[in-house]
Design a protein around this motif. Structure first.
Motif, short mmCIF file in Angstrom:
data_model
loop_
_atom_site.label_atom_id
_atom_site.label_comp_id
_atom_site.label_asym_id
_atom_site.label_seq_id
_atom_site.Cartn_x
_atom_site.Cartn_y
_atom_site.Cartn_z
N GLN A 147 18.90 -34.03 -57.95
CA GLN A 147 19.35 -34.14 -56.56
C GLN A 147 20.76 -34.71 -56.49
O GLN A 147 21.63 -34.22 -55.76
CB GLN A 147 18.40 -35.01 -55.76
CG GLN A 147 18.81 -35.20 -54.29
CD GLN A 147 18.76 -33.93 -53.49
OE1 GLN A 147 17.78 -33.20 -53.54
NE2 GLN A 147 19.82 -33.64 -52.74
N ALA A 148 21.02 -35.77 -57.27
CA ALA A 148 22.36 -36.36 -57.27
C ALA A 148 23.39 -35.38 -57.82
O ALA A 148 24.53 -35.31 -57.33
CB ALA A 148 22.36 -37.64 -58.10
N VAL A 185 16.92 -41.09 -54.97
CA VAL A 185 18.14 -40.31 -54.76
C VAL A 185 19.34 -41.25 -54.72
O VAL A 185 20.39 -40.97 -55.32
CB VAL A 185 18.05 -39.49 -53.47
CG1 VAL A 185 19.38 -38.81 -53.16
CG2 VAL A 185 16.94 -38.45 -53.58
N ALA A 186 19.20 -42.36 -54.00
CA ALA A 186 20.30 -43.32 -53.91
C ALA A 186 20.69 -43.85 -55.28
O ALA A 186 21.88 -43.93 -55.62
CB ALA A 186 19.93 -44.47 -52.98
N ARG A 187 19.70 -44.19 -56.10
CA ARG A 187 19.99 -44.74 -57.42
C ARG A 187 20.77 -43.74 -58.28
O ARG A 187 21.77 -44.09 -58.91
CB ARG A 187 18.70 -45.15 -58.12
CG ARG A 187 18.11 -46.45 -57.57
CD ARG A 187 16.67 -46.63 -58.01
NE ARG A 187 16.14 -47.95 -57.67
CZ ARG A 187 15.74 -48.31 -56.46
NH1 ARG A 187 15.81 -47.45 -55.46
NH2 ARG A 187 15.27 -49.54 -56.23
N SER A 188 20.32 -42.50 -58.30
CA SER A 188 21.03 -41.50 -59.11
C SER A 188 22.42 -41.24 -58.56
O SER A 188 23.39 -41.08 -59.31
CB SER A 188 20.23 -40.19 -59.16
OG SER A 188 19.07 -40.35 -59.96
N ASN A 189 22.56 -41.20 -57.22
CA ASN A 189 23.88 -40.98 -56.63
C ASN A 189 24.83 -42.14 -56.91
O ASN A 189 26.03 -41.93 -57.09
CB ASN A 189 23.75 -40.76 -55.12
CG ASN A 189 23.65 -39.29 -54.76
OD1 ASN A 189 24.52 -38.50 -55.11
ND2 ASN A 189 22.59 -38.91 -54.08
N ILE A 190 24.30 -43.34 -56.93
CA ILE A 190 25.16 -44.50 -57.25
C ILE A 190 25.78 -44.33 -58.63
O ILE A 190 26.98 -44.54 -58.82
CB ILE A 190 24.35 -45.81 -57.15
CG1 ILE A 190 24.08 -46.14 -55.68
CG2 ILE A 190 25.11 -46.96 -57.81
CD1 ILE A 190 23.07 -47.25 -55.48
N TRP A 191 24.97 -43.92 -59.63
CA TRP A 191 25.51 -43.75 -60.98
C TRP A 191 26.59 -42.66 -61.02
O TRP A 191 27.66 -42.86 -61.60
CB TRP A 191 24.40 -43.39 -61.96
CG TRP A 191 23.29 -44.37 -62.08
CD1 TRP A 191 21.95 -44.09 -62.12
CD2 TRP A 191 23.38 -45.80 -62.19
NE1 TRP A 191 21.21 -45.25 -62.24
CE2 TRP A 191 22.07 -46.31 -62.28
CE3 TRP A 191 24.45 -46.70 -62.21
CZ2 TRP A 191 21.79 -47.68 -62.40
CZ3 TRP A 191 24.18 -48.06 -62.31
CH2 TRP A 191 22.88 -48.53 -62.40
N SER A 192 26.32 -41.51 -60.39
CA SER A 192 27.29 -40.41 -60.46
C SER A 192 28.56 -40.74 -59.70
O SER A 192 29.67 -40.44 -60.16
CB SER A 192 26.67 -39.11 -59.94
OG SER A 192 26.31 -39.23 -58.58
N LEU A 193 28.43 -41.36 -58.53
CA LEU A 193 29.61 -41.64 -57.71
C LEU A 193 30.46 -42.75 -58.31
O LEU A 193 31.69 -42.69 -58.26
CB LEU A 193 29.18 -42.00 -56.29
CG LEU A 193 28.49 -40.86 -55.52
CD1 LEU A 193 27.98 -41.35 -54.18
CD2 LEU A 193 29.42 -39.67 -55.35
N ILE A 194 29.83 -43.77 -58.89
CA ILE A 194 30.59 -44.81 -59.56
C ILE A 194 31.34 -44.23 -60.75
O ILE A 194 32.51 -44.55 -61.00
CB ILE A 194 29.66 -45.96 -60.00
CG1 ILE A 194 29.30 -46.83 -58.79
CG2 ILE A 194 30.30 -46.80 -61.09
CD1 ILE A 194 28.34 -47.95 -59.10
#
Length: 337
Positions: A147-148, A185-194
């Motif tokens: 998803q991320a 979803v938030a956790r995976s997005n945090i890793w990719s966006l950081i």
């Protein structure tokens, strides 16, 4: 589609993804996006391989997207449904996985309401010494890597349709709003966006964004070499997160995971944290809104805004999901032919 830069056997988390891996996924997905635009949308890339969708938890978008992605790659698919399986007779999760292994499965796509199940299946496959890859399709409150990655693909192709890449988000302000506590979803997005160098702003009521979450993220980030340094901010009010934001990701309130009364009412939540066209006036004029779905209309986002193509990327996310999941299956399966 070269895979010389891809050595990952399982996709379980984005916490340790490299910039090269992100870019490989994005560029491979872009190639498959072009394939999906053709009249003949099928390629023989994974012909003869078996993809088993082991969804122990209900799903519409993710399951259908993975199934379609596998079929577009000419793989054979097996679909597991817990309610009609031998698990109702006492079979364990690992025994179920080994049953699908015995049927010749090459890739297992696993979704479960408990965190760590995909990792446990991957560890068992490795222990058995078989060349079966496991792809995490969402596990509890842990992660949802695909998803991320499709969110990342949706945003980067908007910026540069021909050459999506991680560096395009460097310096962009991205707000993630909603039930962050329960969101994989938030956790995976945090890793990719950081990893992209984006400025990430989390916004939610204190009950859905506790301080220990920031401590957890900080501890996870320690010892990793990000350039520039991670830019992660927490807000318990919506306005500072939206101020001059380039993108807004709003998350579903996961009432099924809430074991305590964390919100006074859905109406109050919408008033304070629901995304509307009026609230987007705080953002950049060309701001875009994302939501992983399913959407509670009138709660996380106004129905009017959700259906407005000027702002909403929600349908684009669904479309991107097939290309990204084709890319992930291809990258895991290309070495098994």
């Amino acid at each position: 589609m070269p895979t010389t830069t891809w050595n990952r056997h399982h996709i379980l988390s984005l916490a340790d993804f490299t910039t090269t891996e992100y870019d490989t996924v994005l560029q491979t997905a872009a190639s498959f996006q072009e394939v999906l635009s053709r009249r003949t949308k099928k390629v023989p890339t994974l012909q003869g391989q078996v993809v088993a969708n082991l969804f122990f938890e209900s799903s519409t978008r993710t399951r259908s997207s993975f199934e379609l992605a596998a079929k577009r790659l000419s793989a054979d698919t097996l679909n597991f449904a817990a309610a009609t399986s031998s698990m109702t007779k006492g079979e364990t999760i690992l025994d179920t996985a080994k049953t699908y292994l015995a049927m010749g499965t090459d890739i297992m796509v696993v979704r479960h309401r408990e965190a760590g199940v995909p990792n446990a299946i991957a560890a068992e496959m490795d222990r058995l010494g078989v060349r079966v890859s496991v792809l995490n399709a969402g596990d509890g409150q842990h992660e949802h890597p695909s998803q991320a990655l499709l969110d990342l693909f949706t945003i980067t192709t908007l910026i540069d349709p021909d050459h999506p890449r991680l560096e395009l988000l460097k310096g962009k302000k991205i707000a993630i709003v909603g039930d962050i506590l329960h969101s994989r979803v938030a956790r995976s997005n945090i890793w990719s966006l950081i990893a992209s160098g984006a400025e990430v702003h989390l916004a939610a009521p204190p009950t859905l964004l506790p301080k220990f979450f920031a401590k957890f993220i900080s501890e996870e980030l320690e010892g990793r070499n990000y350039s520039p340094n991670p830019q992660l901010f927490l807000h318990w009010q919506l306005e500072p997160a939206l101020q001059n934001a380039d993108f807004v990701m709003t998350l579903r309130l996961q009432k099924e995971r809430m074991t305590a009364h964390l919100l006074p009412s859905l109406r109050e939540y919408h008033q304070l944290f629901g995304i509307t066209r009026t609230k987007l006036e705080l953002c950049k004029s060309n701001v875009k809104v994302l939501h992983p779905g399913p959407v509670n209309r009138g709660v996380e986002i106004s129905s009017e805004l959700m259906d407005d193509p000027e702002f909403s990327l929600i349908q684009s996310q669904v479309t991107s999901g097939v290309a990204v999941r084709m890319a992930l299956l291809y990258l895991l399966g290309s070495g098994k032919a």
